[in-house]
Design a protein around this motif. Structure first.
Motif, PDB file in Angstrom:
ATOM      1  N   ALA A   1       0.837  -1.202   0.000  1.00 46.94           N
ATOM      2  CA  ALA A   1       0.000   0.000   0.000  1.00 46.94           C
ATOM      3  C   ALA A   1       0.873   1.254   0.000  1.00 46.94           C
ATOM      4  N   TRP A   2       1.944   1.202   0.774  1.00 52.20           N
ATOM      5  CA  TRP A   2       2.894   2.309   0.856  1.00 52.20           C
ATOM      6  C   TRP A   2       3.477   2.608  -0.519  1.00 52.20           C
TER       7      TRP A   2
ATOM      8  N   ARG B   1       2.046   2.315  -3.193  1.00 51.92           N
ATOM      9  CA  ARG B   1       0.912   2.661  -4.050  1.00 51.92           C
ATOM     10  C   ARG B   1       0.463   1.522  -4.953  1.00 51.92           C
TER      11      ARG B   1
ATOM     12  N   PRO C   1      -2.149  -1.227  -6.312  1.00 45.61           N
ATOM     13  CA  PRO C   1      -3.619  -1.212  -6.355  1.00 45.61           C
ATOM     14  C   PRO C   1      -4.200  -1.989  -5.165  1.00 45.61           C
TER      15      PRO C   1
ATOM     16  N   ASP D   1     -11.624   3.823  -9.687  1.00 45.36           N
ATOM     17  CA  ASP D   1     -10.903   3.102  -8.636  1.00 45.36           C
ATOM     18  C   ASP D   1     -11.745   2.836  -7.403  1.00 45.36           C
TER      19      ASP D   1
ATOM     20  N   ALA E   1      -4.491   0.186   3.932  1.00 42.83           N
ATOM     21  CA  ALA E   1      -4.403   0.867   2.633  1.00 42.83           C
ATOM     22  C   ALA E   1      -5.402   2.018   2.557  1.00 42.83           C
TER      23      ALA E   1
ATOM     24  N   PRO F   1      -3.809   7.227   3.100  1.00 41.08           N
ATOM     25  CA  PRO F   1      -3.832   8.606   2.584  1.00 41.08           C
ATOM     26  C   PRO F   1      -4.198   9.627   3.658  1.00 41.08           C
TER      27      PRO F   1
ATOM     28  N   SER G   1      -1.390  11.393   6.081  1.00 41.36           N
ATOM     29  CA  SER G   1      -0.525  12.517   5.737  1.00 41.36           C
ATOM     30  C   SER G   1      -0.893  13.737   6.588  1.00 41.36           C
TER      31      SER G   1
END
Lengths: 99, 227
Positions: free
Chosen positions: A76-77, A79, A81, B12, B174, B178, B181
């Motif tokens: 995941a780090w 990036r 999928p 996605d 996962a 994001p 950050s």
């Protein structure tokens, strides 16, 4: 497993969900509360990740699941999928268990 | 139909929501297999997946009551495991529809997967869309998986041996990544993870995840002090 237990559990689980929504609607406006609720899901999910990976029946345990989380998190780090993250984590854990 | 599927697959976040449902569905097979092995009637196993619709609670209830444990202790533990959905509901309430009936239906879909997916989006509109896609996908596949496990368990075997249990924490990481950050989000998550790790051996099942929510309270407090 009785029907009473199943229906009691179903009702209780639904009440938690509805209760959370009701509390959210009737809450007073407060900047602290806004920030708290905004941070709540990430904090709970982070706790969930730890429990799902390291809870070996009431003791902190490191087993095959930890290797799966490590590889999945690394993917995941980098990036990767989402599907690849899931598959790599599962495959790593399955592989370590086979060893 | 083909066009509809193509549209679902095009973005996605939509694809990820569906994939998460598929993974949950395979986990549902495990639930069905275990239910059959604990001699729970197929109707009861299916009713649980439809009505309880909270994986962790179902597994706990099965583990305790299915092996001859006290029904009340099964209920207590299973409810504690379901309590975190209240925290998710509080946290993502604005993502759910306002009108009463859709809101009551959407409430049943508030679980780990939908909260994680909704929270991972940067816009409210996307959160709303992905909440429904993920929720419906998880609901359909979880129940289909339960059916398959209950009736075909002996043929397909237990998918848990495929290491699927590790796919979920990795997937949640996962989805969380994001958001990390942001400094105060990172603080809340690290604190939540630490609290859970420390309390696993102290608190009963279900409570360590709830206690992790204290990380959010600390983050909310310290964010104000800095201003």
């Amino acid at each position: 497993m009785s029907w009473a237990l199943i229906l009691g559990l179903a009702g209780g689980c639904y009440l938690f969900k509805i209760g959370g929504l009701f509390a959210a609607r009737s809450r007073r406006a407060s900047p602290w509360l806004d920030r708290y609720l905004g941070h709540l899901t990430p904090a709970v999910l982070a706790g969930l990740i730890v429990v799902q990976t390291f809870d070996g029946g009431g003791t902190l345990t490191i087993d095959a699941g930890a290797s799966g989380l490590f590889v999945g998190a690394a993917a995941a780090w980098l990036r990767a999928p989402f599907a690849l993250v899931l598959v790599l984590a599962a495959a790593t854990t399955a592989g370590v268990r086979l060893l | 139909m083909i066009n509809f599927l193509r549209l679902l697959w095009a973005e996605d976040y939509r694809r990820d929501g569906i994939l998460l449902g598929v993974a949950v569905g395979v986990f549902g097979v495990t639930f069905g297999v275990l239910a059959a092995a604990s001699h729970i009637s197929p109707l009861k196993a299916i009713a649980m997946s439809l009505l309880v619709f909270t994986g962790a609670s179902q597994f706990a209830a099965l583990g305790i009551a299915g092996s001859g444990g006290e029904p009340l202790s099964a209920l207590g533990t299973a409810l504690l495991l379901g309590a975190r959905n209240a925290a998710y509901a509080l946290s993502i309430s604005e993502v759910l529809p306002e009108r009463r009936l859709p809101r009551l239906i959407a409430a049943q879909l508030v679980i780990d997967e939908t909260a994680a997916m909704a929270k991972a989006q940067s816009q409210l509109q996307l959160s709303r869309e992905v909440f429904w896609i993920t929720g419906i996908s998880v609901f359909v596949f979880w129940n289909a998986g339960t059916l398959i496990g209950v009736f075909l368990g002996e043929v397909v075997g237990d998918p848990l041996s495929w290491g699927l249990d590790a796919a979920f924490p990795a997937g949640f990481f996962a989805l969380l990544l994001p958001q990390l950050s942001d400094r105060s989000m990172r603080f809340a998550a690290v604190l939540g993870a630490s609290i859970a790790a420390i309390t696993i051996s102290i608190l009963p099942q279900g409570l360590p995840v709830l206690a992790a929510g204290l990380g959010a309270a600390a983050a909310a407090t310290s964010a104000r002090k800095k201003k």
